[in-house]
Motif scaffolding. Structure first.
Motif, PDB file in Angstrom:
ATOM      1  N   GLU A  68      47.787  45.073   9.300  1.00 28.75           N
ATOM      2  CA  GLU A  68      47.456  44.153   8.246  1.00 28.75           C
ATOM      3  C   GLU A  68      48.749  43.666   7.643  1.00 28.75           C
ATOM      4  O   GLU A  68      49.229  44.441   7.133  1.00 28.75           O
ATOM      5  N   LYS A  69      48.626  42.254   7.168  1.00 27.92           N
ATOM      6  CA  LYS A  69      49.531  41.782   6.399  1.00 27.92           C
ATOM      7  C   LYS A  69      49.030  41.080   5.184  1.00 27.92           C
ATOM      8  O   LYS A  69      48.240  40.222   5.410  1.00 27.92           O
ATOM      9  N   ILE A  70      49.029  41.668   4.008  1.00 26.39           N
ATOM     10  CA  ILE A  70      48.511  41.214   2.834  1.00 26.39           C
ATOM     11  C   ILE A  70      49.269  40.414   1.760  1.00 26.39           C
ATOM     12  O   ILE A  70      50.618  41.065   1.415  1.00 26.39           O
ATOM     13  N   GLN A  71      48.958  39.431   1.614  1.00 27.16           N
ATOM     14  CA  GLN A  71      49.762  38.604   0.676  1.00 27.16           C
ATOM     15  C   GLN A  71      49.107  37.725  -0.267  1.00 27.16           C
ATOM     16  O   GLN A  71      48.090  36.976  -0.080  1.00 27.16           O
ATOM     17  N   PHE A  72      49.384  37.779  -1.537  1.00 31.10           N
ATOM     18  CA  PHE A  72      48.680  36.881  -2.537  1.00 31.10           C
ATOM     19  C   PHE A  72      49.710  35.830  -3.227  1.00 31.10           C
ATOM     20  O   PHE A  72      50.635  36.570  -3.998  1.00 31.10           O
ATOM     21  N   LYS A  73      49.674  34.742  -2.867  1.00 34.35           N
ATOM     22  CA  LYS A  73      50.956  33.888  -3.232  1.00 34.35           C
ATOM     23  C   LYS A  73      50.753  33.265  -4.496  1.00 34.35           C
ATOM     24  O   LYS A  73      51.424  33.151  -5.409  1.00 34.35           O
ATOM     25  N   GLN A 126      49.780  32.818  -8.393  1.00 35.22           N
ATOM     26  CA  GLN A 126      49.785  33.617  -9.707  1.00 35.22           C
ATOM     27  C   GLN A 126      48.614  33.085 -10.410  1.00 35.22           C
ATOM     28  O   GLN A 126      48.234  31.950 -10.474  1.00 35.22           O
ATOM     29  N   ASN A 166      43.506  29.575   0.794  1.00 40.20           N
ATOM     30  CA  ASN A 166      44.219  28.322   1.871  1.00 40.20           C
ATOM     31  C   ASN A 166      43.249  27.628   2.831  1.00 40.20           C
ATOM     32  O   ASN A 166      43.728  27.198   3.908  1.00 40.20           O
ATOM     33  N   ASP A 177      48.448  28.151   4.744  1.00 38.54           N
ATOM     34  CA  ASP A 177      48.962  28.592   3.906  1.00 38.54           C
ATOM     35  C   ASP A 177      49.910  27.532   2.862  1.00 38.54           C
ATOM     36  O   ASP A 177      50.107  27.696   1.857  1.00 38.54           O
ATOM     37  N   LEU A 236      41.525  36.396   2.779  1.00 37.44           N
ATOM     38  CA  LEU A 236      42.237  37.529   3.593  1.00 37.44           C
ATOM     39  C   LEU A 236      41.507  37.773   4.869  1.00 37.44           C
ATOM     40  O   LEU A 236      42.389  37.844   6.057  1.00 37.44           O
TER      41      LEU A 236
END
Length: 381
Positions: A4-9, A11, A133, A151, A241
């Protein structure tokens, strides 16, 4: 176990004073995208008052629901002529989605030389578009909605201030609020679901049932407004996600044909989608599938217990139907005013488009065209 690759770009600025953070922006050529109502009502000044002293602004308000490609093309031409250095989207999902599309295609047209940051300022509590996204654009001539998923269109900042939604009328409040619920339900049973998306979906689900009725009854309830604004964002983070499912796949296709508000359309479909995903047609004593087990977990948050998961799912469906009724929402396409003639003319085309929709790919149960037509028919009357 899969990686799993979790990212919250993005702010997130939430709560009192969020708007005042805009005053730190200076020396920018800001292209503000919004809808005509925000300009005509004077509501846009709540945002521009914080920007205009230190920046140059250009307002583009030629936005309509289900933004068509023609409006996006017009917006790109305007921002290029203005030589914009920053994008600010103010409005509901249509304004934010249109701005995302402008951001993406302006970069493509410049071969990557123009890559504008985007600040999203939602004025409805439903789409979650400020942290996703996803964007949905419409080909009006073909009557087709196209999801844009990359993204590259993620906003840099999402600004959540309840004061921007306090004047939303009741029907928009509940339409968008039930869209939040749909996002939570679909993210929770998505084939891509993970511990992180589940935590977000569970929290958003509980917040909808705690605060949506309150804000429907009293639109000036600022605490409930802010909580639903936050819930919308949380649900957006969840489905960003893991994608959505068949509920949105059908809603995108049917919305392009019937022009029913998106959240209202999702709500009409919702009970039938849950039934399909949980395989309720096999009977409540049949061994539950994974979707039924997860729906039953959500039911427990509402105090619903069942001797087996499918009984809990049946109670959850009934609870949602009653909740929809309390919010004065239509239960069928027919209730909304869609004629039987139009429905019969379009149901096969809608089914075909729903199966091709990018959100349907994450549904926990793979549907056939006949399955979608059955869901549409039970949703009609």
């Amino acid at each position: 176990m899969r990686l799993e690759k979790i990212q919250f770009k993005t702010q997130i600025w939430s709560g009192d004073g969020a708007l005042s953070g805009l005053e730190d922006i200076h020396d920018q050529r800001i292209f503000v995208v919004t809808d005509p109502f925000m300009v005509e009502s004077g509501s846009l000044s709540k945002i521009t008052d914080h920007l205009e002293a230190k920046n140059e602004l250009s307002i583009f308000s030629d936005i309509q629901p289900d933004p068509p490609i023609t409006k996006i093309t017009k917006g790109i031409a305007a921002l290029q002529e203005f030589k914009a250095t920053l994008l600010v989207a103010v409005g509901g999902g249509s304004a934010i989605d249109a701005t995302k599309a402008m951001k993406y295609f302006a970069k493509q047209a410049s071969h990557g030389e123009v890559d504008l940051d985007l600040i999203a300022v939602p004025t409805t509590s439903g789409t979650g578009s400020e942290v996703t996204n996803f964007a949905v654009i419409t080909d009006s001539e073909k009557g087709i909605k196209y999801p844009l998923v990359t993204d590259e269109i993620l906003p840099k900042i999402a600004l959540l201030d309840a004061n921007l939604v306090v004047s939303a009328p009741q029907h928009i409040t509940v339409d968008t609020g039930m869209d939040v619920l749909t996002h939570c339900l679909e993210a929770y049973v998505s084939i891509n679901a993970n511990d992180f998306s589940d935590a977000l979906a569970e929290k958003g689900f509980r917040m909808v049932f705690e605060y949506l009725q309150r804000v429907s009854d009293d639109g000036s309830d600022l605490e409930a407004r802010q909580k639903m604004h936050d819930a919308s964002c949380i649900a957006g983070m969840a489905f960003n996600l893991v994608n959505l499912g068949l509920n949105h796949g059908i809603a995108h296709a049917a919305g392009a044909q019937y022009h029913i508000p998106h959240g209202r359309l999702n709500t009409i479909l919702m009970p039938h989608i849950i039934e399909f995903n949980a395989e309720m047609e096999k009977g409540i004593m049949e061994t539950p599938n994974q979707a039924a087990i997860k729906y039953a977990k959500l039911a427990r948050f509402l105090g619903i217990r069942g001797s087996n998961p499918k009984i809990a799912v049946r109670s959850l469906i009934n609870h949602i139907i009653q909740f929809r009724k309390k919010l004065n929402m239509p239960a069928t396409f027919q209730d909304y005013g869609i004629s039987h003639e139009l429905f019969e003319q379009t149901k096969h085309e809608i089914a075909e488009a729903a199966l091709k929709d990018g959100t349907t790919a994450a549904n926990p149960r793979v549907p056939s065209a006949d399955d979608v037509i059955k869901i549409l028919e039970t949703s009609y009357s």
